[in-house]
Design an enzyme around this catalytic site. Structure first.
Site, PDB file in Angstrom:
ATOM      1  N   VAL A 292      87.860  62.026   3.654  1.00  0.00           N
ATOM      2  CA  VAL A 292      86.669  61.318   4.117  1.00  0.00           C
ATOM      3  C   VAL A 292      86.740  61.070   5.619  1.00  0.00           C
ATOM      4  CG1 VAL A 292      85.459  59.090   4.019  1.00  0.00           C
ATOM      5  CG2 VAL A 292      86.100  60.261   1.896  1.00  0.00           C
ATOM      6  N   GLU A 293      87.921  60.726   6.102  1.00  0.00           N
ATOM      7  CA  GLU A 293      88.063  60.365   7.513  1.00  0.00           C
ATOM      8  C   GLU A 293      87.933  61.566   8.454  1.00  0.00           C
ATOM      9  OE1 GLU A 293      88.178  57.540   9.001  1.00  0.00           O
ATOM     10  OE2 GLU A 293      88.321  56.211   7.270  1.00  0.00           O
ATOM     11  N   THR A 294      88.608  62.663   8.132  1.00  0.00           N
ATOM     12  CA  THR A 294      88.681  63.759   9.112  1.00  0.00           C
ATOM     13  C   THR A 294      88.569  65.156   8.501  1.00  0.00           C
ATOM     14  OG1 THR A 294      91.101  63.899   8.972  1.00  0.00           O
ATOM     15  CG2 THR A 294      90.182  62.392  10.622  1.00  0.00           C
TER      16      THR A 294
END
Length: 331
Positions: free
Chosen positions: A123-125
């Protein structure tokens, strides 16, 4: 005529110089306060800090981005589609299989499911593919000195990135991250790096930017330190009666901390679809779909996920991505 032209050129040059100076922070009064505090409290060299802030640049694109985060401008079904799709799942399965051994060790040592760790990084990167294109010093300076609503928070993070850069022997101008100053595979803020990032491959270097193994261990450590309970249910789908009070559903980040029991929510009309401990604390959530709403009860571990990003929709995306990955990866 020649004199007039010279005057115009001189004024133009002065204006250009002033404009450029205004985009940097070495002369900014708030930056001077930060410099003074770092010199006195942390033993920094004043001239080095002045040089850093002379290179730090205000970025209007950062101010625009922070004013319109996706979780505040998109409906659930739109937001979910960003993170729950075939591409992100396929890449997650690939990441999971590549680092299966390290993920298994993190799960054993910290008690955090491997799929949750992978989902956070996804989700983050997008598993390290999109880790941010801003210099962290620019992002944090812009938000510390030109974004009053959260200036204290970003000022603290600015100090932290300068301290960690010095302590780790890293050029602060080289660090890249998001528009909010988050860094690396797991998008740690500088304070999170200092508090939770770990050397998980035993090479005596804590590298969350280029080393996915350190990122895996650091995310797992973050969750453990924030109270993850091994083996507990994270969230349950629920039903809601038509007369359920609107006030009991999460509205903002202040509502995320569980304060009512599952039994109390049931009495208000929000009933879990699976069996839960009636005395367990939970939060009630409703998410907008194209044709109505869906309802959920988040338990303690769901709250722990929101410590990573204070958004119920964010935490739900992490959880649902983790379940999609777990269903596709042989354990």
């Amino acid at each position: 005529m020649l004199l007039r032209l010279k005057i115009i050129l001189v004024v133009s040059c002065l204006w250009t110089a002033l404009s450029c100076a205004a985009d940097n922070y070495d002369a900014n009064p708030s930056a001077q306060v930060v410099i003074d505090e770092l010199v006195v409290e942390e033993g920094f060299d004043r001239e080095q800090l002045m040089l850093i802030f002379a290179q730090a640049e205000r970025k209007d694109s950062i101010l625009k981005a922070i004013a319109r985060p996706a979780e505040k401008t998109k409906a659930w079904y739109e937001y979910r589609a960003i993170f729950l799709n075939d591409k992100r799942e396929d890449q997650g399965v690939e990441f999971f299989n590549r680092y299966r051994v390290e993920l298994g060790r993190a799960e054993r040592e910290f008690g955090v499911p491997a799929e949750i760790i992978v989902a956070i990084i996804g989700v983050e990167t997008s598993y390290g593919r999109v880790a941010g294109s801003y210099r962290v010093i620019d992002a944090l300076s812009t938000l510390a000195f030109d974004y009053p609503p959260r200036s204290p928070f970003f000022t603290s993070e600015l100090k932290n990135v300068l301290i960690l850069s010095r302590d780790q022997g890293i050029d602060p101008m080289s660090l890249m991250g998001s528009y909010a100053g988050a860094m690396g595979y797991g998008q740690f803020m500088p304070s999170s790096y200092r508090n939770y990032a770990i050397d998980f491959d035993n090479d005596d270097i804590v590298d969350i930017w280029n080393n996915p193994v350190d990122a895996i261990g650091s995310v797992a450590n973050y969750f453990k330190q924030h109270g993850w309970r091994t083996g507990e249910i994270v969230v349950s789908a629920a039903t809601a009666a038509k007369n359920t009070p609107e006030a009991i559903f999460v509205k903002n980040r202040k509502d995320l901390h569980p304060t009512r029991t599952v039994a109390q929510f049931a009495a208000e009309g929000v009933v879990a679809k699976i069996k839960l401990d009636p005395e367990a604390l939970a939060t009630a959530m409703k998410f907008e779909q194209k044709d109505g709403y869906e309802y959920w009860l988040g338990l303690h571990n769901f709250y722990v996920i929101t410590r990573y990003n204070h958004s119920a929709m964010y935490a739900m995306c992490v959880y649902q991505l983790s379940q999609a990955l777990a269903a596709r990866v042989a354990r």
